[in-house]
Design a protein around this motif. Structure first.
Motif, PDB file in Angstrom:
ATOM      1  N   LEU A   1       1.749  11.784 -11.711  1.00 12.58           N
ATOM      2  CA  LEU A   1       3.029  11.134 -11.421  1.00 12.58           C
ATOM      3  C   LEU A   1       3.276  11.043  -9.918  1.00 12.58           C
ATOM      4  CD1 LEU A   1       5.325  12.633 -14.213  1.00 12.58           C
ATOM      5  CD2 LEU A   1       4.171  10.407 -14.168  1.00 12.58           C
ATOM      6  N   ASN A   2       2.936  12.100  -9.193  1.00  7.63           N
ATOM      7  CA  ASN A   2       3.094  12.057  -7.732  1.00  7.63           C
ATOM      8  C   ASN A   2       2.173  11.017  -7.108  1.00  7.63           C
ATOM      9  OD1 ASN A   2       5.077  14.033  -6.590  1.00  7.63           O
ATOM     10  ND2 ASN A   2       3.981  15.372  -8.012  1.00  7.63           N
ATOM     11  N   ARG A   3       0.970  10.879  -7.650  1.00  8.27           N
ATOM     12  CA  ARG A   3       0.038   9.882  -7.116  1.00  8.27           C
ATOM     13  C   ARG A   3       0.551   8.465  -7.367  1.00  8.27           C
ATOM     14  NH1 ARG A   3      -6.123   8.417  -8.706  1.00  8.27           N
ATOM     15  NH2 ARG A   3      -6.320   6.763  -7.176  1.00  8.27           N
ATOM     16  N   VAL A   4       1.012   8.192  -8.588  1.00  8.26           N
ATOM     17  CA  VAL A   4       1.542   6.861  -8.887  1.00  8.26           C
ATOM     18  C   VAL A   4       2.719   6.561  -7.966  1.00  8.26           C
ATOM     19  CG1 VAL A   4       2.692   5.414 -10.617  1.00  8.26           C
ATOM     20  CG2 VAL A   4       0.720   6.803 -11.274  1.00  8.26           C
ATOM     21  N   HIS A   5       3.612   7.530  -7.786  1.00 10.43           N
ATOM     22  CA  HIS A   5       4.768   7.340  -6.905  1.00 10.43           C
ATOM     23  C   HIS A   5       4.313   7.049  -5.481  1.00 10.43           C
ATOM     24  CE1 HIS A   5       8.132   8.780  -4.307  1.00 10.43           C
ATOM     25  NE2 HIS A   5       8.791   7.980  -5.120  1.00 10.43           N
ATOM     26  N   LYS A   6       3.370   7.834  -4.967  1.00  7.82           N
ATOM     27  CA  LYS A   6       2.858   7.644  -3.604  1.00  7.82           C
ATOM     28  C   LYS A   6       2.209   6.276  -3.455  1.00  7.82           C
ATOM     29  CE  LYS A   6      -1.189   9.358  -2.066  1.00  7.82           C
ATOM     30  NZ  LYS A   6      -1.894   8.241  -1.539  1.00  7.82           N
ATOM     31  N   GLU A   7       1.410   5.878  -4.428  1.00  7.45           N
ATOM     32  CA  GLU A   7       0.722   4.581  -4.343  1.00  7.45           C
ATOM     33  C   GLU A   7       1.728   3.430  -4.372  1.00  7.45           C
ATOM     34  OE1 GLU A   7      -2.238   4.580  -3.428  1.00  7.45           O
ATOM     35  OE2 GLU A   7      -3.029   6.493  -4.101  1.00  7.45           O
ATOM     36  N   LEU A   8       2.780   3.551  -5.162  1.00  3.97           N
ATOM     37  CA  LEU A   8       3.814   2.516  -5.193  1.00  3.97           C
ATOM     38  C   LEU A   8       4.527   2.415  -3.842  1.00  3.97           C
ATOM     39  CD1 LEU A   8       5.336   3.049  -8.748  1.00  3.97           C
ATOM     40  CD2 LEU A   8       4.133   0.998  -7.932  1.00  3.97           C
ATOM     41  N   GLN A   9       4.806   3.548  -3.213  1.00  5.37           N
ATOM     42  CA  GLN A   9       5.483   3.538  -1.916  1.00  5.37           C
ATOM     43  C   GLN A   9       4.591   2.918  -0.842  1.00  5.37           C
ATOM     44  OE1 GLN A   9       8.747   4.221  -2.055  1.00  5.37           O
ATOM     45  NE2 GLN A   9       8.272   4.635  -4.191  1.00  5.37           N
ATOM     46  N   GLU A  10       3.299   3.221  -0.883  1.00  8.19           N
ATOM     47  CA  GLU A  10       2.376   2.640   0.088  1.00  8.19           C
ATOM     48  C   GLU A  10       2.229   1.134  -0.129  1.00  8.19           C
ATOM     49  OE1 GLU A  10      -1.219   4.977  -0.010  1.00  8.19           O
ATOM     50  OE2 GLU A  10      -0.212   6.693   0.911  1.00  8.19           O
ATOM     51  N   LEU A  11       2.189   0.707  -1.379  1.00  7.11           N
ATOM     52  CA  LEU A  11       2.104  -0.727  -1.664  1.00  7.11           C
ATOM     53  C   LEU A  11       3.375  -1.430  -1.195  1.00  7.11           C
ATOM     54  CD1 LEU A  11       0.556  -3.112  -2.875  1.00  7.11           C
ATOM     55  CD2 LEU A  11       1.557  -2.534  -5.091  1.00  7.11           C
ATOM     56  N   ASP A  12       4.521  -0.809  -1.404  1.00  8.62           N
ATOM     57  CA  ASP A  12       5.793  -1.370  -0.940  1.00  8.62           C
ATOM     58  C   ASP A  12       5.757  -1.571   0.581  1.00  8.62           C
ATOM     59  OD1 ASP A  12       8.603  -2.121  -1.379  1.00  8.62           O
ATOM     60  OD2 ASP A  12       9.102  -0.243  -0.372  1.00  8.62           O
ATOM     61  N   GLY A  13       5.306  -0.569   1.305  1.00  6.50           N
ATOM     62  CA  GLY A  13       5.204  -0.680   2.760  1.00  6.50           C
ATOM     63  C   GLY A  13       4.224  -1.763   3.185  1.00  6.50           C
ATOM     64  N   ALA A  14       3.102  -1.861   2.482  1.00  6.37           N
ATOM     65  CA  ALA A  14       2.099  -2.882   2.810  1.00  6.37           C
ATOM     66  C   ALA A  14       2.645  -4.280   2.560  1.00  6.37           C
ATOM     67  CB  ALA A  14       0.830  -2.641   1.998  1.00  6.37           C
ATOM     68  N   MET A  15       3.371  -4.451   1.470  1.00  3.71           N
ATOM     69  CA  MET A  15       3.934  -5.770   1.157  1.00  3.71           C
ATOM     70  C   MET A  15       4.996  -6.172   2.172  1.00  3.71           C
ATOM     71  SD  MET A  15       4.225  -5.692  -2.973  1.00  3.71           S
ATOM     72  CE  MET A  15       2.810  -6.054  -3.995  1.00  3.71           C
ATOM     73  N   LYS A  16       5.801  -5.222   2.577  1.00  5.47           N
ATOM     74  CA  LYS A  16       6.853  -5.521   3.556  1.00  5.47           C
ATOM     75  C   LYS A  16       6.282  -5.801   4.941  1.00  5.47           C
ATOM     76  CE  LYS A  16      10.516  -3.023   1.177  1.00  5.47           C
ATOM     77  NZ  LYS A  16      11.319  -1.784   1.152  1.00  5.47           N
ATOM     78  N   ALA A  17       5.122  -5.242   5.253  1.00  2.80           N
ATOM     79  CA  ALA A  17       4.508  -5.435   6.566  1.00  2.80           C
ATOM     80  C   ALA A  17       3.479  -6.563   6.575  1.00  2.80           C
ATOM     81  CB  ALA A  17       3.839  -4.134   7.011  1.00  2.80           C
ATOM     82  N   ASP A  18       3.205  -7.152   5.434  1.00  2.00           N
ATOM     83  CA  ASP A  18       2.190  -8.195   5.340  1.00  2.00           C
ATOM     84  C   ASP A  18       2.558  -9.400   6.197  1.00  2.00           C
ATOM     85  OD1 ASP A  18      -0.274  -9.014   3.564  1.00  2.00           O
ATOM     86  OD2 ASP A  18       1.026 -10.781   3.639  1.00  2.00           O
ATOM     87  N   PRO A  19       1.573 -10.024   6.836  1.00  2.00           N
ATOM     88  CA  PRO A  19       1.860 -11.206   7.663  1.00  2.00           C
ATOM     89  C   PRO A  19       2.538 -12.341   6.889  1.00  2.00           C
ATOM     90  CG  PRO A  19      -0.361 -10.421   8.088  1.00  2.00           C
ATOM     91  CD  PRO A  19       0.172  -9.621   6.934  1.00  2.00           C
TER      92      PRO A  19
END
Length: 173
Positions: A100-118
């Motif tokens: 559960l912690n891994r899924v949560h962490k991966e979702l947060q990292e994907l959120d950051g990547a999407m928001k920072a995407d060109p």
């Protein structure tokens, strides 16, 4: 225990450092900060390019103050999505807290990547909205007890984003 994403990040860091050692120093455009594993991006704001002697800062303006903006490293969407996809065949059967912690962490990292995407965060409205809904429900509490309480929403968010991304292959290939 070393996770696959940690090993991947370490390899990316080693490759980036090797490339940096043999490449020229470049300066990022203000609207697209450069980033790399474990580094900060230097964005100059109207001053001449950074010198090779010190690539982390731009030359000082006439007032003597550097005009740089440092941003933390953010994964590319395809890399963040790949590590999220790696959780698809996992479950709470073996180590529920880790999962559960891994899924949560991966979702947060994907959120950051999407928001920072060109392409901009507007390119990923549904996934960003789903993660925001999850975060609102979790209310900043990422303890195992809270993640377990909201396990269905957490896994549902992961599965929704997986399905959404499958319909947008240009964003992860």
């Amino acid at each position: 225990m070393t996770s696959t994403s940690s090993v991947r990040r370490a390899a990316l860091l080693a490759a980036a450092l090797a490339a940096l050692a043999v490449s020229c120093v470049t300066t990022a455009k203000p609207d697209r900060p450069a980033s790399g594993p474990g580094t900060t991006a230097t964005v100059t704001t109207g001053a001449p390019e950074a010198t090779a002697a010190d690539p982390t800062t731009a030359p000082a303006e006439s007032e003597g103050t550097p005009n740089t903006i440092e941003t933390p490293y953010v994964e590319k969407v395809r890399d963040a999505f790949a590590t999220l996809q790696a959780t698809l065949n996992d479950s709470c059967a073996a180590d529920c807290s880790y999962f559960l912690n891994r899924v949560h962490k991966e979702l947060q990292e994907l959120d950051g990547a999407m928001k920072a995407d060109p392409k901009g965060p507007g390119h990923f409205p549904e996934p960003i909205q789903k993660i925001a809904e999850l975060n609102k429900t979790l209310a900043g509490d990422s303890s195992f007890e809270n993640l377990k309480k909201h396990e269905k929403l957490l896994i549902g968010t992961r599965d929704f984003i997986n399905t959404w991304m499958q319909g947008h292959p240009d964003d992860y290939r």
